[in-house]
Enzyme design. Structure first.
Site, PDB file in Angstrom:
ATOM      1  N   SER A 147      64.075 131.069  35.475  1.00  0.00           N
ATOM      2  CA  SER A 147      63.749 130.526  36.791  1.00  0.00           C
ATOM      3  C   SER A 147      63.132 131.588  37.672  1.00  0.00           C
ATOM      4  CB  SER A 147      65.005 129.979  37.462  1.00  0.00           C
ATOM      5  OG  SER A 147      64.672 129.539  38.755  1.00  0.00           O
ATOM      6  N   LYS A 155      69.734 125.497  33.205  1.00  0.00           N
ATOM      7  CA  LYS A 155      68.456 125.634  33.915  1.00  0.00           C
ATOM      8  C   LYS A 155      68.023 124.287  34.509  1.00  0.00           C
ATOM      9  CE  LYS A 155      64.466 126.774  35.503  1.00  0.00           C
ATOM     10  NZ  LYS A 155      63.210 126.452  34.914  1.00  0.00           N
ATOM     11  N   HIS A 169      70.028 123.620  37.520  1.00  0.00           N
ATOM     12  CA  HIS A 169      69.478 124.464  38.591  1.00  0.00           C
ATOM     13  C   HIS A 169      68.320 123.729  39.278  1.00  0.00           C
ATOM     14  CE1 HIS A 169      66.191 127.026  40.005  1.00  0.00           C
ATOM     15  NE2 HIS A 169      67.110 127.877  40.422  1.00  0.00           N
ATOM     16  N   ASN A 170      67.421 123.183  38.473  1.00  0.00           N
ATOM     17  CA  ASN A 170      66.275 122.489  39.067  1.00  0.00           C
ATOM     18  C   ASN A 170      66.706 121.237  39.820  1.00  0.00           C
ATOM     19  OD1 ASN A 170      64.958 124.473  37.617  1.00  0.00           O
ATOM     20  ND2 ASN A 170      63.328 123.120  36.917  1.00  0.00           N
ATOM     21  N   GLU A 190      67.953 122.304  43.036  1.00  0.00           N
ATOM     22  CA  GLU A 190      66.781 122.689  43.841  1.00  0.00           C
ATOM     23  C   GLU A 190      66.158 121.445  44.508  1.00  0.00           C
ATOM     24  OE1 GLU A 190      63.936 125.131  41.569  1.00  0.00           O
ATOM     25  OE2 GLU A 190      62.369 123.817  42.346  1.00  0.00           O
TER      26      GLU A 190
HETATM   27  P1  NDP Z   1      51.751 126.159  30.279  1.00  0.00           P
HETATM   28  O1  NDP Z   1      52.968 125.323  30.332  1.00  0.00           O
HETATM   29  O2  NDP Z   1      50.560 125.713  31.039  1.00  0.00           O
HETATM   30  O3  NDP Z   1      51.350 126.373  28.744  1.00  0.00           O
HETATM   31  C1  NDP Z   1      50.184 127.047  28.371  1.00  0.00           C
HETATM   32  C2  NDP Z   1      50.437 127.904  27.151  1.00  0.00           C
HETATM   33  O4  NDP Z   1      50.883 127.083  26.054  1.00  0.00           O
HETATM   34  C3  NDP Z   1      49.197 128.598  26.694  1.00  0.00           C
HETATM   35  O5  NDP Z   1      49.531 129.881  26.225  1.00  0.00           O
HETATM   36  C4  NDP Z   1      48.728 127.694  25.564  1.00  0.00           C
HETATM   37  O6  NDP Z   1      47.911 128.338  24.636  1.00  0.00           O
HETATM   38  C5  NDP Z   1      50.034 127.347  24.932  1.00  0.00           C
HETATM   39  N1  NDP Z   1      49.965 126.165  24.078  1.00  0.00           N
HETATM   40  C6  NDP Z   1      49.844 124.874  24.453  1.00  0.00           C
HETATM   41  N2  NDP Z   1      49.833 124.068  23.380  1.00  0.00           N
HETATM   42  C7  NDP Z   1      49.940 124.866  22.289  1.00  0.00           C
HETATM   43  C8  NDP Z   1      50.017 124.626  20.910  1.00  0.00           C
HETATM   44  N3  NDP Z   1      49.970 123.389  20.409  1.00  0.00           N
HETATM   45  N4  NDP Z   1      50.128 125.694  20.086  1.00  0.00           N
HETATM   46  C9  NDP Z   1      50.188 126.944  20.576  1.00  0.00           C
HETATM   47  N5  NDP Z   1      50.149 127.236  21.875  1.00  0.00           N
HETATM   48  C10 NDP Z   1      50.027 126.205  22.733  1.00  0.00           C
HETATM   49  O7  NDP Z   1      52.071 127.675  30.709  1.00  0.00           O
HETATM   50  P2  NDP Z   1      53.089 128.282  31.791  1.00  0.00           P
HETATM   51  O8  NDP Z   1      52.911 129.756  31.670  1.00  0.00           O
HETATM   52  O9  NDP Z   1      52.946 127.649  33.123  1.00  0.00           O
HETATM   53  O10 NDP Z   1      54.535 127.875  31.259  1.00  0.00           O
HETATM   54  C11 NDP Z   1      55.013 128.259  29.988  1.00  0.00           C
HETATM   55  C12 NDP Z   1      56.368 127.643  29.785  1.00  0.00           C
HETATM   56  O11 NDP Z   1      57.251 128.154  30.792  1.00  0.00           O
HETATM   57  C13 NDP Z   1      56.420 126.126  29.930  1.00  0.00           C
HETATM   58  O12 NDP Z   1      57.338 125.606  29.016  1.00  0.00           O
HETATM   59  C14 NDP Z   1      56.911 125.915  31.335  1.00  0.00           C
HETATM   60  O13 NDP Z   1      57.570 124.687  31.490  1.00  0.00           O
HETATM   61  C15 NDP Z   1      57.861 127.088  31.488  1.00  0.00           C
HETATM   62  N6  NDP Z   1      58.118 127.537  32.833  1.00  0.00           N
HETATM   63  C16 NDP Z   1      57.132 127.576  33.763  1.00  0.00           C
HETATM   64  C17 NDP Z   1      57.396 128.011  35.047  1.00  0.00           C
HETATM   65  C18 NDP Z   1      56.303 128.093  36.034  1.00  0.00           C
HETATM   66  O14 NDP Z   1      56.612 128.398  37.196  1.00  0.00           O
HETATM   67  N7  NDP Z   1      55.052 127.871  35.653  1.00  0.00           N
HETATM   68  C19 NDP Z   1      58.737 128.438  35.453  1.00  0.00           C
HETATM   69  C20 NDP Z   1      59.684 128.434  34.385  1.00  0.00           C
HETATM   70  C21 NDP Z   1      59.371 127.977  33.139  1.00  0.00           C
HETATM   71  P3  NDP Z   1      46.296 128.293  24.798  1.00  0.00           P
HETATM   72  O15 NDP Z   1      45.962 129.381  25.747  1.00  0.00           O
HETATM   73  O16 NDP Z   1      45.803 128.547  23.417  1.00  0.00           O
HETATM   74  O17 NDP Z   1      45.938 126.929  25.316  1.00  0.00           O
END
Ligand code: NDP
Length: 476
Positions: free
Chosen positions: A128, A182, A185-186, A189
């Protein structure tokens, strides 16, 4: 092999986490499905620490020290399964796969069981704090086995937020416990934000305060019992002026709140584990309702109360009362959240230290607040506390706040301003403290139309009344 940890999935969360590890002196292997992300991470931030970039999964895995520690930071759902399927054949027994995405805890339980069969540890980890937290120190909620935590925990603790020298990371419990916590937590929130929004709405409409005045009020509240990150940023948002129009920013934003889904999960799963979380449910439904613009347009002509808004001393009194109502309602929604964690722990066999959940939410995460120290103390004093409302200190605070709280709910109803969060929290408080609930009547009705039977207060056994006959009672 030279990297002590690897991160695959280098969108905003993954790259910030990788940088956080590197800034703490770890050598970090980095990989992303699309290699351009890996390249730009190295170009922009490669000088922050020691990175080992790889374009092929096999090279990435080969660069990790054993037992390998591999953080998966990709889109939750199918992408996580795809990445696991791709990497697991390259791993060996004893290696640790960490899923830091927002996974559903049942997916985490399934993945943990599948990898355990192959001798691989799977650590579903709640993270988080958004992108800033990932870079500067998030609150980290790892599940999985104690054995995996022993090999991984110290690194996670090091990169987590710290409060009073203590890390905001602890082993939550087996398999899906980390992702479950987690999720709650959300949910909390959501409830916090709903209560804040109601406080704003009431003081603006019933007490005539401007956004600028409200920013000052929230700033003041942030120095008292409500001290928290969300109250702090509420003051910032309310003080902000739209640069184009010169209007308060809050007035130019469309009033339909969105949601990504963890709040909805919390409510769905609360029903599954039999934990009442009306505060979170009201918050989720309030967001949903705000988005139903067609319903709202159709109902706009409905009549409301004509009473004038409060002025002068009455308006100022409402400010103080709303502060009390907000605090009391917050205690209630946290109590509901903690009970939900306890209910799931009982159901899934997780040994969760409820006080330590409060401890690791004091920093790094969105609901961080001074108040969490009090929850921690409550569980330290009594680890088997059945509800936070029964803690001596919280009970006293609720007792002190209740007159103001009731006045706020009354004013809201009289002024025609919806406060589902405040009202539902007060109803929960009054329901828990009631000697008798009208559930007795509901049992009677159920027995009448469906012969569903009832228990008696004065005798053992299960009973039914012959409602359509002579109304005699039989023991079932
Ligand atoms: P995203 O959720 O937007 O995911 C994008 C990433 O996933 C890229 O690296 C992408 O690779 C990869 N990806 C998607 N599909 C595939 C696939 N089929 N095979 C391999 N790689 C894949 O990114 P975030 O950084 O926002 O979040 C990452 C995780 O963290 C998520 O699960 C999210 O829910 C969680 N999270 C996010 C928070 C936030 O504030 N954003 C906070 C806490 C948790 P490519 O570049 O090749 O497309």
């Amino acid at each position: 092999a030279s990297a002590s940890i690897g991160v695959t999935g280098l969108a905003v969360m993954g790259s910030n986490l990788a940088r956080n590890f590197a800034r703490h002196g770890y050598t970090v292997a980095v990989h992303n499905r699309t290699p351009t992300r890996t390249r730009s991470l190295i170009e922009e931030f490669g000088n922050e620490g020691s990175f080992v970039p790889a374009e092929k999964p096999a090279d990435f895995v080969a660069s990790l020290e054993r037992p390998r520690r591999l953080v998966v930071m990709v889109k939750a759902g199918e992408p996580t399964d795809a990445v696991i399927d791709e990497f697991v054949p390259l791993l060996d027994p004893g290696d640790i796969v960490i899923d830091g995405g927002n996974a559903h805890f049942q997916d985490t339980r399934r993945r943990e069981a599948a990898l355990r069969e192959r001798g691989i540890h799977f650590v579903g980890t709640g993270i988080s704090g958004g992108e800033e937290g990932a870079l500067h120190g998030p609150s980290i909620m790892p599940g999985g086995s104690a054995e995996a935590y022993a090999a991984l925990g110290p690194m996670l603790e090091k990169i987590s937020a710290h409060v009073d020298g203590e890390p905001c990371c602890t082993h939550i419990g087996a398999d899906g416990a980390g992702h479950f916590v987690k999720m709650v937590h959300n949910g909390i929130e959501y409830a916090d934000m709903q209560l804040i929004a109601e406080a704003y709405d009431l003081l603006r409409r019933a007490a005539g305060k401007t956004p600028a005045q409200l920013a000052e009020i929230f700033r003041r509240w942030n120095t008292g019992m409500l001290n928290s990150y969300l109250i702090e940023i509420t003051a910032e948002v309310l003080a902000h002026t739209d640069q184009d129009t010169g209007k308060p920013f809050v007035d130019i934003v469309a009033d339909a709140a969105e949601q990504k889904g963890t709040g909805r999960w919390t409510v769905q799963i609360a029903l599954d584990v039999g934990a009442p979380v009306p505060g979170i449910a009201e918050a989720v439904f309030a967001r949903s309702l705000s988005g139903h613009t067609e319903l709202r347009a159709a109902a706009r002509q409905l009549s409301g109360p004509q009473g004038p808004a409060l002025t002068g001393a009455d308006a100022d009194r409402l400010v103080d009362r709303v502060e009390q109502a907000l605090y009391a309602s917050k205690i209630v929604s946290y109590a509901q959240g903690w009970n939900m964690i306890q209910a799931a722990a009982d159901q899934f066999g997780w040994d969760i230290d409820l006080g330590s959940v409060a401890k690791i939410w004091r920093g790094g995460c969105i609901i961080r607040a001074g108040f969490l120290d009090e929850i921690r103390s409550a569980y330290a004093a009594n680890p088997a506390l059945p509800t936070l409302l029964a803690d001596e200190r919280f009970a006293r605070q609720l007792g002190e706040a209740q007159d103001a709280w009731r006045a706020v709910v009354t004013t809201a109803a009289q002024q025609g301003i919806p406060t589902p969060g405040f009202s539902s929290a007060l109803a929960y408080y009054d329901a828990l403290r009631a000697d008798r609930l009208p559930a007795a009547l509901i049992q009677g009705l159920r027995d009448f139309f469906g012969a569903h039977t009832y228990l008696r207060t004065d005798r053992e056994g299960v009973f039914h009344t012959e409602w359509s006959g002579d109304r005699s009672e039989t023991r079932k």
